[in-house]
Scaffold this motif. Structure first.
Motif, short mmCIF file in Angstrom:
data_model
loop_
_atom_site.label_atom_id
_atom_site.label_comp_id
_atom_site.label_asym_id
_atom_site.label_seq_id
_atom_site.Cartn_x
_atom_site.Cartn_y
_atom_site.Cartn_z
N LEU A 159 -1.68 9.36 9.85
CA LEU A 159 -0.44 9.32 10.64
C LEU A 159 0.01 7.87 10.88
O LEU A 159 1.21 7.60 10.89
N ASN A 160 -0.93 6.96 11.04
CA ASN A 160 -0.56 5.53 11.16
C ASN A 160 0.12 5.05 9.88
O ASN A 160 1.10 4.30 9.94
N ASN A 161 -0.39 5.50 8.72
CA ASN A 161 0.25 5.13 7.46
C ASN A 161 1.65 5.71 7.36
O ASN A 161 2.57 5.05 6.88
N VAL A 162 1.83 6.95 7.82
CA VAL A 162 3.16 7.57 7.84
C VAL A 162 4.09 6.71 8.69
O VAL A 162 5.21 6.38 8.29
N ALA A 163 3.62 6.34 9.88
CA ALA A 163 4.45 5.54 10.80
C ALA A 163 4.81 4.18 10.21
O ALA A 163 5.94 3.71 10.35
N LYS A 164 3.86 3.55 9.53
CA LYS A 164 4.09 2.20 8.99
C LYS A 164 4.93 2.19 7.72
O LYS A 164 5.72 1.28 7.51
N HIS A 165 4.74 3.18 6.86
CA HIS A 165 5.27 3.06 5.51
C HIS A 165 6.23 4.16 5.05
O HIS A 165 7.02 3.92 4.15
N ALA A 166 6.14 5.35 5.61
CA ALA A 166 6.77 6.50 4.97
C ALA A 166 8.25 6.70 5.28
O ALA A 166 8.95 7.34 4.51
N ARG A 167 8.71 6.18 6.42
CA ARG A 167 10.09 6.47 6.86
C ARG A 167 10.32 7.98 6.89
O ARG A 167 11.36 8.48 6.45
N ALA A 168 9.34 8.69 7.42
CA ALA A 168 9.40 10.15 7.48
C ALA A 168 10.12 10.62 8.73
O ALA A 168 10.20 9.91 9.73
N SER A 169 10.63 11.84 8.67
CA SER A 169 11.18 12.47 9.87
C SER A 169 10.23 13.54 10.40
O SER A 169 10.38 14.00 11.52
N LEU A 219 -5.39 18.74 6.16
CA LEU A 219 -4.19 18.34 5.41
C LEU A 219 -3.30 17.54 6.33
O LEU A 219 -3.03 17.96 7.47
N ILE A 220 -2.85 16.39 5.86
CA ILE A 220 -1.82 15.62 6.55
C ILE A 220 -0.71 15.43 5.52
O ILE A 220 -0.94 14.84 4.45
N ALA A 221 0.46 15.96 5.81
CA ALA A 221 1.59 15.88 4.87
C ALA A 221 2.80 15.32 5.58
O ALA A 221 3.01 15.57 6.77
N ASP A 222 3.62 14.56 4.85
CA ASP A 222 4.85 14.02 5.43
C ASP A 222 6.00 14.18 4.45
O ASP A 222 5.79 14.40 3.26
N ASP A 223 7.21 14.09 4.98
CA ASP A 223 8.41 14.20 4.15
C ASP A 223 9.03 12.82 3.90
O ASP A 223 10.22 12.70 3.67
N GLY A 224 8.20 11.81 3.90
CA GLY A 224 8.68 10.44 3.75
C GLY A 224 9.00 10.04 2.33
O GLY A 224 9.11 10.88 1.42
N ARG A 225 9.09 8.75 2.13
CA ARG A 225 9.56 8.21 0.84
C ARG A 225 8.49 8.21 -0.25
O ARG A 225 8.80 7.96 -1.40
N GLY A 226 7.22 8.50 0.11
CA GLY A 226 6.16 8.53 -0.89
C GLY A 226 5.86 7.15 -1.43
O GLY A 226 6.43 6.15 -1.00
N PHE A 227 4.94 7.10 -2.39
CA PHE A 227 4.58 5.82 -2.99
C PHE A 227 3.98 6.06 -4.38
O PHE A 227 3.62 7.18 -4.73
N ASP A 228 3.90 5.00 -5.14
CA ASP A 228 3.29 5.05 -6.46
C ASP A 228 1.78 4.98 -6.28
O ASP A 228 1.22 3.92 -6.04
N GLN A 229 1.14 6.13 -6.39
CA GLN A 229 -0.29 6.25 -6.13
C GLN A 229 -1.12 5.28 -6.97
O GLN A 229 -2.02 4.63 -6.45
N GLU A 230 -0.83 5.22 -8.24
CA GLU A 230 -1.65 4.42 -9.14
C GLU A 230 -1.70 2.97 -8.70
O GLU A 230 -2.77 2.37 -8.61
N SER A 231 -0.56 2.38 -8.38
CA SER A 231 -0.56 0.96 -8.01
C SER A 231 -1.14 0.74 -6.62
O SER A 231 -1.86 -0.24 -6.40
N VAL A 232 -0.89 1.63 -5.69
CA VAL A 232 -1.41 1.45 -4.33
C VAL A 232 -2.92 1.62 -4.31
O VAL A 232 -3.64 0.83 -3.71
N LEU A 233 -3.43 2.66 -4.96
CA LEU A 233 -4.87 2.91 -4.94
C LEU A 233 -5.65 1.90 -5.79
O LEU A 233 -6.83 1.67 -5.55
N ALA A 234 -5.00 1.27 -6.75
CA ALA A 234 -5.67 0.27 -7.59
C ALA A 234 -5.59 -1.13 -6.98
O ALA A 234 -6.31 -2.03 -7.42
N ALA A 235 -4.75 -1.32 -5.96
CA ALA A 235 -4.55 -2.65 -5.38
C ALA A 235 -5.80 -3.13 -4.65
O ALA A 235 -6.61 -2.34 -4.17
N ASP A 236 -5.94 -4.43 -4.56
CA ASP A 236 -7.02 -5.07 -3.82
C ASP A 236 -6.83 -4.73 -2.34
O ASP A 236 -5.77 -5.01 -1.77
N PRO A 237 -7.84 -4.14 -1.68
CA PRO A 237 -7.71 -3.77 -0.27
C PRO A 237 -7.34 -4.93 0.63
O PRO A 237 -6.65 -4.74 1.62
#
Length: 182
Positions: A92-102, A118-136
């Motif tokens: 939910l913190n990630n939704v608040a920071k990044h998703a622009r969800a309603s 399950l945590i689901a949102d109707d936000g803008r989503g993201f490119d999984q491959e690049s986010v999950l491969a990024a340096d933490p």
């Protein structure tokens, strides 16, 4: 010893500032401890704690959060309850920071010897491959730390997201043992 008139009153002011700073630090520490493992989790259980979390996130972030706990689900206790709560909180913190969800949904229940979250949102989503491969250290460590904590408990976590299509975080955690036969 003569006192410098230019310093008159500074020692008490500095002491008061130090006292105020300590009081703020203590307040912030207590708030952080409550957020990491709220007392409601022990007193009323996981579902009540998730409802509390949903209300707090809705009030501070401006998007609706629905909590769906299976009616018969009593929820786990101890460390497993804390883990489920923390995964939901981080998502939910990630939704608040990044998703622009309603809207976001947190759904939890048990079946087949495992907790399903399950945590689901109707936000803008993201490119999984690049986010999950990024340096933490560059992208933040929320998703990686959630995945690592779930794995330490013998569980599995999947993230499904696409740009413009929201995000779903699913975790399956064994109530006992591991999930090798689930």
């Amino acid at each position: 010893i003569a006192e410098d008139p230019g310093l008159a009153g500074t020692a008490p002011a500095r002491v008061q500032r130090a006292i105020d700073l300590c009081a703020r630090a203590l307040h912030d520490t207590r708030t952080l401890a409550r957020m990491l493992r709220p007392k409601i989790l022990d007193d009323l259980g996981l579902c009540a704690a998730l409802h509390w979390l949903g209300r707090n996130v809705s009030e501070t972030s401006g998007f609706a959060v629905d909590i769906d706990c299976d009616e018969e689900f009593e929820g786990p206790a101890g460390d497993l309850a804390t883990l489920v709560f923390r995964v939901a909180q981080e998502a939910l913190n990630n939704v608040a920071k990044h998703a622009r969800a309603s809207h976001a949904l947190v759904k939890v229940g048990a079946r087949d010897g495992a907790i399903h979250l399950l945590i689901a949102d109707d936000g803008r989503g993201f490119d999984q491959e690049s986010v999950l491969a990024a340096d933490p250290s560059e992208s933040g460590s929320g998703l990686g730390s959630m995945r690592e904590r779930v794995s330490l408990f013998g569980g599995r976590m999947t993230i499904t997201s696409a740009i413009g299509d929201g995000t779903q975080v699913r975790a399956v955690l064994p109530l006992r043992g591991d999930l090798s036969d689930h």
